[in-house]
Scaffold this motif. Structure first.
Motif, PDB file in Angstrom:
ATOM      1  N   ILE A  37       9.031   4.979   4.330  1.00 40.11           N
ATOM      2  CA  ILE A  37       7.830   4.031   4.074  1.00 40.11           C
ATOM      3  C   ILE A  37       7.106   4.371   5.342  1.00 40.11           C
ATOM      4  O   ILE A  37       5.782   4.976   5.141  1.00 40.11           O
ATOM      5  N   MET A  38       7.550   4.531   6.367  1.00 37.72           N
ATOM      6  CA  MET A  38       6.692   4.940   7.599  1.00 37.72           C
ATOM      7  C   MET A  38       6.204   6.453   7.887  1.00 37.72           C
ATOM      8  O   MET A  38       5.435   6.814   8.470  1.00 37.72           O
ATOM      9  N   SER A  39       7.065   7.207   7.051  1.00 36.53           N
ATOM     10  CA  SER A  39       6.454   8.721   6.895  1.00 36.53           C
ATOM     11  C   SER A  39       5.130   8.880   5.965  1.00 36.53           C
ATOM     12  O   SER A  39       4.556   9.875   6.011  1.00 36.53           O
ATOM     13  N   ILE A  40       4.800   7.859   5.267  1.00 38.43           N
ATOM     14  CA  ILE A  40       3.575   7.794   4.569  1.00 38.43           C
ATOM     15  C   ILE A  40       2.762   6.712   5.181  1.00 38.43           C
ATOM     16  O   ILE A  40       1.587   7.328   5.547  1.00 38.43           O
ATOM     17  N   LEU A  41       3.147   5.788   5.549  1.00 40.09           N
ATOM     18  CA  LEU A  41       2.310   4.753   6.278  1.00 40.09           C
ATOM     19  C   LEU A  41       2.431   4.852   7.752  1.00 40.09           C
ATOM     20  O   LEU A  41       3.809   4.294   8.307  1.00 40.09           O
ATOM     21  N   GLU A  45      -1.376   2.381  15.605  1.00 40.92           N
ATOM     22  CA  GLU A  45      -2.484   2.907  16.392  1.00 40.92           C
ATOM     23  C   GLU A  45      -2.751   4.418  15.696  1.00 40.92           C
ATOM     24  O   GLU A  45      -3.900   5.020  16.093  1.00 40.92           O
ATOM     25  N   GLU A  46      -2.039   5.030  14.874  1.00 36.84           N
ATOM     26  CA  GLU A  46      -2.466   6.354  14.208  1.00 36.84           C
ATOM     27  C   GLU A  46      -2.711   6.302  12.880  1.00 36.84           C
ATOM     28  O   GLU A  46      -2.889   7.056  12.206  1.00 36.84           O
ATOM     29  N   ARG A  47      -2.538   4.922  12.186  1.00 39.19           N
ATOM     30  CA  ARG A  47      -2.922   4.772  10.947  1.00 39.19           C
ATOM     31  C   ARG A  47      -4.534   5.045  10.381  1.00 39.19           C
ATOM     32  O   ARG A  47      -5.153   4.911  11.104  1.00 39.19           O
ATOM     33  N   LYS A  48      -4.734   5.781   9.382  1.00 37.18           N
ATOM     34  CA  LYS A  48      -5.901   5.887   8.622  1.00 37.18           C
ATOM     35  C   LYS A  48      -5.971   5.193   7.285  1.00 37.18           C
ATOM     36  O   LYS A  48      -4.947   4.957   6.727  1.00 37.18           O
ATOM     37  N   ASP A  51      -3.874   7.035   4.523  1.00 34.87           N
ATOM     38  CA  ASP A  51      -2.336   6.611   4.899  1.00 34.87           C
ATOM     39  C   ASP A  51      -2.141   5.377   3.780  1.00 34.87           C
ATOM     40  O   ASP A  51      -1.188   5.193   3.127  1.00 34.87           O
ATOM     41  N   ILE A  52      -2.971   4.424   3.979  1.00 31.86           N
ATOM     42  CA  ILE A  52      -3.026   3.076   3.065  1.00 31.86           C
ATOM     43  C   ILE A  52      -3.020   3.331   1.618  1.00 31.86           C
ATOM     44  O   ILE A  52      -2.455   2.977   0.833  1.00 31.86           O
ATOM     45  N   TYR A  53      -3.996   4.300   1.328  1.00 31.36           N
ATOM     46  CA  TYR A  53      -4.310   4.463   0.144  1.00 31.36           C
ATOM     47  C   TYR A  53      -3.174   5.280  -0.645  1.00 31.36           C
ATOM     48  O   TYR A  53      -2.671   4.933  -1.537  1.00 31.36           O
ATOM     49  N   ASN A  54      -2.286   6.106   0.216  1.00 37.79           N
ATOM     50  CA  ASN A  54      -1.169   6.916  -0.310  1.00 37.79           C
ATOM     51  C   ASN A  54       0.052   6.084  -0.475  1.00 37.79           C
ATOM     52  O   ASN A  54       0.607   6.240  -1.286  1.00 37.79           O
ATOM     53  N   PHE A  55       0.224   4.956   0.579  1.00 37.67           N
ATOM     54  CA  PHE A  55       1.262   3.915   0.483  1.00 37.67           C
ATOM     55  C   PHE A  55       1.025   3.157  -1.036  1.00 37.67           C
ATOM     56  O   PHE A  55       1.977   2.861  -1.701  1.00 37.67           O
ATOM     57  N   ASN A  57      -0.629   4.015  -3.688  1.00 37.62           N
ATOM     58  CA  ASN A  57      -0.181   5.041  -5.021  1.00 37.62           C
ATOM     59  C   ASN A  57       1.285   5.346  -5.054  1.00 37.62           C
ATOM     60  O   ASN A  57       1.750   5.380  -6.209  1.00 37.62           O
ATOM     61  N   ILE A  58       2.128   5.508  -4.086  1.00 42.55           N
ATOM     62  CA  ILE A  58       3.490   5.871  -3.996  1.00 42.55           C
ATOM     63  C   ILE A  58       4.327   4.431  -4.250  1.00 42.55           C
ATOM     64  O   ILE A  58       5.470   4.638  -5.002  1.00 42.55           O
ATOM     65  N   PHE A  59       3.830   3.430  -3.511  1.00 39.68           N
ATOM     66  CA  PHE A  59       4.920   2.179  -3.790  1.00 39.68           C
ATOM     67  C   PHE A  59       4.409   1.122  -4.640  1.00 39.68           C
ATOM     68  O   PHE A  59       5.205   0.321  -5.244  1.00 39.68           O
ATOM     69  N   ILE A  60       3.108   0.822  -4.341  1.00 40.43           N
ATOM     70  CA  ILE A  60       2.553  -0.533  -5.113  1.00 40.43           C
ATOM     71  C   ILE A  60       2.095  -0.211  -6.584  1.00 40.43           C
ATOM     72  O   ILE A  60       2.613  -1.004  -7.466  1.00 40.43           O
ATOM     73  N   ILE A  61       1.428   0.839  -6.983  1.00 39.34           N
ATOM     74  CA  ILE A  61       0.937   1.132  -8.105  1.00 39.34           C
ATOM     75  C   ILE A  61       2.207   1.292  -9.246  1.00 39.34           C
ATOM     76  O   ILE A  61       2.357   0.545 -10.171  1.00 39.34           O
ATOM     77  N   PRO A  62       3.212   2.155  -8.903  1.00 39.70           N
ATOM     78  CA  PRO A  62       4.309   2.066  -9.730  1.00 39.70           C
ATOM     79  C   PRO A  62       5.282   0.600  -9.785  1.00 39.70           C
ATOM     80  O   PRO A  62       5.699   0.495 -10.967  1.00 39.70           O
ATOM     81  N   PHE A  63       5.191   0.105  -8.821  1.00 37.90           N
ATOM     82  CA  PHE A  63       5.730  -1.428  -9.084  1.00 37.90           C
ATOM     83  C   PHE A  63       4.898  -2.249 -10.083  1.00 37.90           C
ATOM     84  O   PHE A  63       5.540  -2.941 -11.034  1.00 37.90           O
ATOM     85  N   ILE A  64       3.640  -2.153  -9.974  1.00 37.99           N
ATOM     86  CA  ILE A  64       2.904  -2.887 -11.204  1.00 37.99           C
ATOM     87  C   ILE A  64       3.081  -2.486 -12.408  1.00 37.99           C
ATOM     88  O   ILE A  64       3.181  -2.966 -13.399  1.00 37.99           O
TER      89      ILE A  64
END
Length: 198
Positions: A37-41, A45-48, A51-55, A57-64
């Motif tokens: 998860i941290m390799s995506i998110l 302090e470094e988050r953009k 990164d949240i958008y990718n997170f 797409n990769i973890f939340i949308i497939p769950f829904i």
């Protein structure tokens, strides 16, 4: 029969806790998942925003999506048998890739390159872990194919909920395997170009 069922539940929980618990001396599944998860998110302090958008797409949308599929009959016993066959091959491929990656020396790589290599290794480790979990779930489903249980009204409701949860988990893990295979392929490509001159 009740004692057997109780002991199966207790021992399964104990094994899962040993695999996922924070003080495990061997493999720690929770750390593998956290690192993936941290390799995506990235760190806060470094988050953009990307990164949240990718997170999502990769973890939340497939769950829904998995929740909606859980309401259908797409996942059957035959489907689980096919998954077992495919995962048996995939898991051996993932283990072979881990062997290839760990067989090379990366002493001359810079920090950015080492980060890519480490995230690739963890990605394959993550894929192997969820493949094994999915294999166990599908084996469990196939083995219960001919098992019949006389249930009360309330117990049948619980069984329906458990079947729904099973379908959601199975499809979610399949979706994660497919998505993360593409992520790992991209990282393997990066490693190839990093080590091409060697």
């Amino acid at each position: 029969m009740k004692i057997n069922t109780f002991m199966i539940i207790v021992l399964t929980i104990y094994i899962i806790w040993n695999l996922c618990g924070p003080k495990s001396d061997y493999i720690n599944i929770s750390i593998i998942f956290k690192e993936q998860i941290m390799s995506i998110l990235r760190k806060k302090e470094e988050r953009k925003n990307k990164d949240i958008y990718n997170f999502i797409n990769i973890f939340i949308i497939p769950f829904i999506l998995s929740i909606f599929i859980g309401n259908t009959d797409l996942i059957s016993i035959d489907f689980c048998q096919n998954v077992i066959s495919a995962l048996a091959i995939l898991t051996s491929v993932f283990l072979a890739i881990i062997g290839i990656i760990t067989s090379k020396s990366y002493k001359n790589c810079n920090d950015k390159q080492k980060e890519i290599i480490a995230s690739t290794y963890n990605g394959i480790y993550f894929l192997t872990t969820i493949s094994i979990i999915l294999l166990i779930l599908c084996f469990f489903a196939v083995s219960l194919k001919y098992y019949t249980l006389n249930t009360s009204k309330y117990l049948s409701i619980i069984i329906k909920i458990l079947k729904f949860c099973f379908k959601v988990i199975v499809f979610y893990l399949i979706a994660e395997i497919i998505i993360n295979i593409f992520i790992v392929l991209r990282r393997l490509e990066q490693i190839f170009y990093l080590t091409f001159d060697d």
